[in-house]
Scaffold this motif. Sequence first.
Motif, PDB file in Angstrom:
ATOM      1  N   ALA A   1       0.829  -1.212   0.000  1.00  0.00           N
ATOM      2  CA  ALA A   1       0.000   0.000   0.000  1.00  0.00           C
ATOM      3  C   ALA A   1       0.860   1.258   0.000  1.00  0.00           C
ATOM      4  O   ALA A   1       0.570   2.229  -0.704  1.00  0.00           O
ATOM      5  CB  ALA A   1      -0.925  -0.007   1.219  1.00  0.00           C
ATOM      6  N   LEU A   2       1.938   1.242   0.783  1.00  0.00           N
ATOM      7  CA  LEU A   2       2.834   2.404   0.821  1.00  0.00           C
ATOM      8  C   LEU A   2       3.501   2.616  -0.537  1.00  0.00           C
ATOM      9  O   LEU A   2       3.636   3.749  -1.014  1.00  0.00           O
ATOM     10  CB  LEU A   2       3.897   2.209   1.903  1.00  0.00           C
ATOM     11  N   ARG A   3       3.900   1.534  -1.160  1.00  0.00           N
ATOM     12  CA  ARG A   3       4.566   1.638  -2.462  1.00  0.00           C
ATOM     13  C   ARG A   3       3.586   2.153  -3.520  1.00  0.00           C
ATOM     14  O   ARG A   3       3.969   2.914  -4.408  1.00  0.00           O
ATOM     15  CB  ARG A   3       5.105   0.257  -2.865  1.00  0.00           C
ATOM     16  N   PHE A   4       2.303   1.742  -3.394  1.00  0.00           N
ATOM     17  CA  PHE A   4       1.272   2.202  -4.326  1.00  0.00           C
ATOM     18  C   PHE A   4       1.089   3.715  -4.206  1.00  0.00           C
ATOM     19  O   PHE A   4       1.053   4.438  -5.204  1.00  0.00           O
ATOM     20  CB  PHE A   4      -0.038   1.464  -4.032  1.00  0.00           C
ATOM     21  N   LEU A   5       1.005   4.220  -2.977  1.00  0.00           N
ATOM     22  CA  LEU A   5       0.853   5.654  -2.745  1.00  0.00           C
ATOM     23  C   LEU A   5       2.081   6.418  -3.247  1.00  0.00           C
ATOM     24  O   LEU A   5       1.973   7.493  -3.842  1.00  0.00           O
ATOM     25  CB  LEU A   5       0.628   5.929  -1.256  1.00  0.00           C
ATOM     26  N   HIS A   6       3.259   5.850  -2.994  1.00  0.00           N
ATOM     27  CA  HIS A   6       4.498   6.473  -3.461  1.00  0.00           C
ATOM     28  C   HIS A   6       4.509   6.562  -4.981  1.00  0.00           C
ATOM     29  O   HIS A   6       4.926   7.572  -5.560  1.00  0.00           O
ATOM     30  CB  HIS A   6       5.696   5.653  -2.972  1.00  0.00           C
ATOM     31  N   GLY A   7       4.028   5.516  -5.652  1.00  0.00           N
ATOM     32  CA  GLY A   7       3.984   5.523  -7.111  1.00  0.00           C
ATOM     33  C   GLY A   7       3.070   6.603  -7.660  1.00  0.00           C
ATOM     34  O   GLY A   7       3.396   7.271  -8.650  1.00  0.00           O
ATOM     35  N   ILE A   8       1.908   6.805  -6.991  1.00  0.00           N
ATOM     36  CA  ILE A   8       0.990   7.857  -7.429  1.00  0.00           C
ATOM     37  C   ILE A   8       1.658   9.226  -7.314  1.00  0.00           C
ATOM     38  O   ILE A   8       1.608  10.052  -8.231  1.00  0.00           O
ATOM     39  CB  ILE A   8      -0.306   7.820  -6.593  1.00  0.00           C
ATOM     40  N   GLY A   9       2.294   9.475  -6.188  1.00  0.00           N
ATOM     41  CA  GLY A   9       2.961  10.762  -5.984  1.00  0.00           C
ATOM     42  C   GLY A   9       4.094  10.993  -6.966  1.00  0.00           C
ATOM     43  O   GLY A   9       4.232  12.079  -7.539  1.00  0.00           O
ATOM     44  N   PHE A  10       4.896   9.952  -7.197  1.00  0.00           N
ATOM     45  CA  PHE A  10       6.014  10.086  -8.134  1.00  0.00           C
ATOM     46  C   PHE A  10       5.514  10.355  -9.543  1.00  0.00           C
ATOM     47  O   PHE A  10       6.070  11.191 -10.270  1.00  0.00           O
ATOM     48  CB  PHE A  10       6.870   8.820  -8.108  1.00  0.00           C
TER      49      PHE A  10
END
Length: 242
Positions: free
Chosen positions: A1-10
């Motif tokens: 979930a954290l990696r998913f959110l990070h991907g959206i922001g990036f």
Amino acid sequence: ALRFLHGIGFAAISTAATVAAVDALPANRLGEGIGYYGLASSLATAIGPSLGLALIAGANYPRLYGSTTGVILVAALLFHHCHFQQVQETNPAAQNHAPPDLKLHFSRWHILETSVMVPAILGMRGMLSQCCIFVFLTLYASHNGLTTTGLFFMVAALGMIASRLKIGQLVDSKGPLVVLIPGMLCGIACYVLVCFMNSTIMLALAGLLYGFFAGITYATFNAIVMSRATAQRRGAATATYM
């Protein structure tokens, strides 16, 4: 979930910031400007790995992620004080690359910009090779008895910086093929050298060649993408490429 959110922001930041930078550049210096813009990520690539290793000394991961959060907050404050003006005029030359009947429609939005599909596909092939390097190089070097993998990335960052200082001017004056072919050859030489590396010198030389390859090809593809798209479609073009 954290990696998913990070991907959206990036994804959001990399797309929007690139378009904002291009909108601020004069058309006749597009390649040069993108090269200078890419220097920022090259410098971060040079500093980031060593800084990250220093921050997690003693397995202090909370310090690493706390520091990263602070950096992102500073970036958000800087963005808040930037004034962007969206460019409205179109580039007539770019219109020829994307006939209206080739547009892909999803509801009311044009999700993909078809005029940049060729550089996007070529860029994807280069990124596949980059993923192999970033994921497996440390394990491979350790298997060969080399423990100085950080040297590869540091030298690669220096190669990216050196190539981007001049590559944009060549793209603007001579065209993209003049720089893309040598850049691709540097990438091939890097991977061949990695196959046989058994010393720190070979590791560093491979890193330098990789830096030239990444610095030349990605900046040039980015310039091609921006030159093909109209001003109103730069966001979609950047998103398609990335």
